[in-house]
Design an enzyme around this catalytic site. Structure first.
Site, short mmCIF file in Angstrom:
data_model
loop_
_atom_site.label_atom_id
_atom_site.label_comp_id
_atom_site.label_asym_id
_atom_site.label_seq_id
_atom_site.Cartn_x
_atom_site.Cartn_y
_atom_site.Cartn_z
N ASP A 99 0.94 -1.34 0.06
CA ASP A 99 0.11 -0.12 0.07
C ASP A 99 0.96 1.24 -0.13
OD1 ASP A 99 -2.22 1.72 0.14
OD2 ASP A 99 -2.67 1.04 2.17
N ASP B 220 -2.76 2.53 -6.51
CA ASP B 220 -1.56 2.59 -5.62
C ASP B 220 -1.44 1.41 -4.61
OD1 ASP B 220 -3.88 3.30 -4.10
OD2 ASP B 220 -2.94 4.89 -2.95
N GLU B 221 -2.17 0.34 -4.81
CA GLU B 221 -2.12 -0.83 -4.03
C GLU B 221 -2.14 -2.05 -4.51
OE1 GLU B 221 -4.97 -1.54 -1.02
OE2 GLU B 221 -6.40 -0.02 -1.81
#
Length: 415
Positions: A19, A115-116
């Protein structure tokens, strides 16, 4: 190699959840190091008071600044706050580099947002112990891309996600299933991944305030309140999650749509708009079931001679509501339909993101309007779940002069 294999379970899995920390702000700092250490926020329409904070650095959070906060309020909390408009091309490029790096360690990488993502490193034991692999990944993201991250290490996806949230920024956390009672159960249920404020309020009515309370509830009661999703949440609360890391899952989420073959070649604009309303309603229902939003609407028109065209409209923000989808599809139809008989219509929503990760750039007016609509939309969704998606249809306004003629609603076959 065999020596390292003993650090991996014989039958279970080793899952990482990577993350990125304050991703948009971190990307801006990577491109402009002079921003490092400053309270930084990314906001839609930053020059206007009605702009909304999309994300912010940890230095800004120290002042109480949060996502969806209006710019004027953020500036009041921190007068020297640095505000930049979002640059999504820059963020998408950084995301591509990030996932390219992750795939150097295993082909089993499942992106869940820009983004993860999850990684299954069970078969990557030749590269080292799980904690060492996670540390290498975190170090490389920071050194090569200048992007901080938090990584959770666990036997399944849910626990890995919970672990990555425990230490930010630059956290590295191992969470084993045997630790669930001592680590997770005392936490408020609102802190559990997959539970938002509305669900937490429903659980509170059942006397459930902690993750441990949810883990102990009987299946019948939780199913009565939340349906099959409630049973799944109870399993997560007990540390159970059978979902695999699926690299193809992101591809399945790239679009959600519906199409309808009409019972006859249709030339009446009003009837075509009614069909679009049905398709928008059904597409919105699917988006909500999947827990995703989309920012591109594509209209498919197939004419009676089977000539097919597709036209696309890019929206200013990710949406899930039928009204937004229908408005975009309607604009496309009125612009691109040539007046000939239509055999099929279809609506597809693309550029999908999970609801929790959707960076919705709402000005204050639209933000307040969405909040007002929330109760009505919940009521409509409840009625549709109980009686079927076709039980309620919003009105369609005719662009033709006078009152539209009465006629039967097209009722075609879903494809």
């Amino acid at each position: 190699m065999e020596r390292l294999k003993r650090f991996y379970p014989r039958n279970g899995r080793v899952i990482l959840h990577v993350d990125m920390n304050s991703f948009y702000a971190s990307v801006e700092i990577a491109h402009n190091p002079s921003l490092k250490g400053l309270p930084l926020a990314i906001a839609g329409q930053p020059e206007e008071r009605k702009g909304i904070i999309v994300t912010c650095s940890y230095e800004a959070r120290a002042f109480g600044i949060k996502t969806t906060m209006p710019v004027w309020q953020a500036k009041r909390l921190c007068p020297h706050l640095v505000i930049l408009p979002p640059d999504f091309n820059k963020y998408r490029q950084a995301s591509a580099y990030m996932f390219q790096l992750l795939r150097e360690y295993t082909p089993l990488v499942e992106p869940v947002s820009i983004d993860e993502g999850y990684m299954d490193i069970t078969e990557s034991y030749s590269l080292g112990k799980p904690i060492d692999i996670a540390r290498k990944i975190q170090d490389r993201l920071l050194q090569e891309l200048k992007l901080p991250s938090s990584i959770g290490i666990a036997p399944n996806k849910f626990l890995a996600k919970m672990a990555s949230n425990m230490q930010k920024p630059l956290g590295l956390t191992v969470l084993r299933k045997r630790e669930v009672p001592s680590v997770l159960w005392p936490k408020p249920v609102i802190e559990m991944h997959g539970i938002g404020r509305k669900t937490a309020d429903k659980l509170a009515l059942m006397g459930i305030s902690t993750i441990g309370d949810l883990a102990a509830i009987d299946n019948y009661s939780i199913r009565q309140q939340l349906g099959i999703r409630g049973v799944r949440l109870k399993e997560y609360a007990n540390g159970e999650d059978r979902r695999k890391v699926d690299p193809k899952a992101a591809e399945e989420f790239k679009s959600v749509g519906q199409s309808m073959t009409l019972p006859k070649d249709e030339t009446k604009q009003q009837e075509l708009l009614k069909v679009l309303q049905q398709l928008a309603d059904r597409t919105a229902a699917r988006l909500k079931r999947k827990g995703v939003l989309g920012s591109t609407v594509t209209l498919t028109i197939r004419y009676k001679d089977w000539h097919t065209i597709t036209r696309t409209k890019r929206l200013t923000k990710p949406v899930e509501q039928a009204a937004h989808i229908w408005a975009a599809a309607k604009a496309l139809l009125l612009t691109h339909w040539n007046g000939n008989g239509v055999r099929l219509l279809g609506i597809t929503v693309q550029d999908i993101v999970e609801r929790e990760q959707a960076d919705i750039q709402l000005d204050l007016f639209s933000y307040e309007e969405e909040a007002k609509k929330g109760a009505l939309n919940e009521l409509i969704d409840g009625i549709r779940q109980k009686h079927g998606e076709d039980i309620i249809h919003k009105g369609v306004h005719s662009h033709q002069k006078g009152r539209p003629k009465k006629g039967k609603r097209p009722d075609g076959q879903l494809e």
